[in-house]
Design an enzyme around this catalytic site. Structure first.
Site, short mmCIF file in Angstrom:
data_model
loop_
_atom_site.label_atom_id
_atom_site.label_comp_id
_atom_site.label_asym_id
_atom_site.label_seq_id
_atom_site.Cartn_x
_atom_site.Cartn_y
_atom_site.Cartn_z
N ARG A 231 0.84 -1.19 0.00
CA ARG A 231 0.00 0.00 0.00
C ARG A 231 0.89 1.25 0.00
O ARG A 231 1.88 1.32 0.73
CB ARG A 231 -0.89 0.02 1.25
N GLU A 260 -2.63 7.14 -5.42
CA GLU A 260 -2.76 6.49 -6.73
C GLU A 260 -4.23 6.30 -7.12
O GLU A 260 -4.54 6.04 -8.29
CB GLU A 260 -2.09 5.12 -6.71
N HIS A 292 0.03 -0.79 -9.79
CA HIS A 292 -0.71 -1.70 -8.90
C HIS A 292 -1.18 -2.94 -9.67
O HIS A 292 -2.37 -3.28 -9.68
CB HIS A 292 -1.90 -0.97 -8.26
C1 COI Z 1 -5.61 -6.14 -2.99
O1 COI Z 1 -6.16 -7.21 -3.26
O2 COI Z 1 -5.67 -5.66 -1.84
C2 COI Z 1 -4.88 -5.42 -4.02
O3 COI Z 1 -4.04 -4.65 -3.71
C3 COI Z 1 -5.28 -5.64 -5.45
C4 COI Z 1 -6.43 -4.74 -5.83
C5 COI Z 1 -6.00 -3.33 -6.06
C6 COI Z 1 -7.14 -5.22 -7.05
#
Ligand code: COI
Length: 329
Positions: A231, A260, A292
């Site tokens: 994150r 982002e 990401h």
């Molecule tokens: C999550 O699963 O927490 C991710 O970071 C992926 C999401 C942004 C699709």
């Protein structure tokens, strides 16, 4: 049983169709992110499946009035959902836990790309500059690598790294014996002082907010390589930029970055991106930025959809749900 799935991407449609049939649920597939204006699209559904856009108290109120009793985010992180307000309304909130290998493999790729100066090598190749000047890398097996967060993804990273022969230090509030077999658990202070490369696999919480900041950066080894696939809020971006500019940090690989949210997964080919930190980082030869995408594999997307539907069903039926993240009294 009827589930509204928001923010459906074209690549998800066939999987929603497949798992919808398999689990016998009616699906309302909505390409838009959920907002107060389109909340009514879930009317008649007992559950909604969402991704990373904010799920505010106001939005939950509207869904609740329309009969929604479960919100499942088909992501691991759930910091974008107001889980306390949902609990007050009696709405169950759940996340999913897709294959950790997806992010773990991407993390090792990012580590290797960073220490082998791959951005510079590939950029130069495109300009037919085949010189060796400045692109000498380092071997991972000789490094001390710090893994902060040993949940499913952090542990998979440790497992992957164990094949390289590097020294692995790990840090987490909870010690896991399976991870301890391959890594030495230490305090954060030792991660900062001993590691050549540090990778973060923690959720976005108040505790992890700006874990990497001016103070912690000053405790790290000169030339430290930082990897963030978790994150953006874990790293104080301005502090990182300063550390990279003065050489305190040797390189970084960032699949996530602060602010982002309104940028990644959108096309800015013909318009300016309003995030100057991102532009500064992207301009650095020793910083690898990706939008990401560490989660994005066939296997993970399939898991996200299958588990989100399963979790919605468990919530609707009032059954026990391993993915539920809020407690309803
Ligand atoms: C999550 O699963 O927490 C991710 O970071 C992926 C999401 C942004 C699709």
């Amino acid at each position: 049983m009827k589930i509204a799935a928001y923010s459906c991407r074209p690549d998800e449609l066939a999987l929603f169709e497949k798992f919808g049939k398999q689990y016998g649920v009616e699906l309302v597939l909505i390409p838009h992110t959920p907002t107060l204006k389109n909340a009514h699209m879930a009317k008649g559904c007992q559950a909604v499946s969402v991704v990373t856009s904010p799920i505010s108290a106001e939005l939950l109120d509207l869904w609740h009035e329309d009969g929604v009793r479960v919100v499942s985010t088909r992501t691991v992180g759930y910091e974008h959902v107001d889980i306390q307000h949902a609990a007050r309304l009696g709405i169950r909130v759940s996340n999913v836990s897709y294959t950790p290998n997806t992010v773990a493999e991407y993390t090792v790729m990012a580590m290797l790309m960073a220490i082998r100066k791959m951005k510079t090598i590939m950029t130069r190749y495109m300009g037919q500059d085949f010189t060796l000047n400045g692109v000498r890398g380092r071997e991972l097996c000789r490094m001390t690598v710090g893994v902060v967060g040993t949940g499913r993804i952090g542990e998979a990273v440790i497992r992957n790294l164990s094949g390289f022969g590097c020294r692995i230090l790990a840090c987490d509030l909870q010690r896991k014996e399976s991870a301890a077999a391959l890594a030495e658990y230490v305090e954060l202070e030792q991660i900062w002082s001993s590691c050549d490369l540090i990778t973060f696999h923690t959720p976005a919480t108040e505790v992890t907010y700006h874990l990497v900041n001016r103070d912690t950066l000053s405790k790290m080894k000169d030339g430290v390589v930082l990897i963030n696939m978790a994150r953006g809020s874990i790293i104080d971006t301005d502090a990182l930029i300063d550390a990279l500019e003065c050489g305190k940090a040797g390189a970084a690989a960032l699949d996530v970055v602060e602010n982002e949210g309104k940028i990644y997964y959108r096309d800015f080919k013909d318009k300016p991106v309003r995030n100057r930190q991102m532009a500064v980082l992207q301009a650095m030869p020793n910083v690898i930025m990706t939008p990401h995408t560490a989660f994005f594999t066939d296997e993970a997307v399939s898991d996200m959809i299958a588990y989100s539907i399963q979790s919605c069903l468990a919530g609707i039926k009032g059954e026990e749900d391993p993915w539920q993240v809020n407690e309803i009294r």
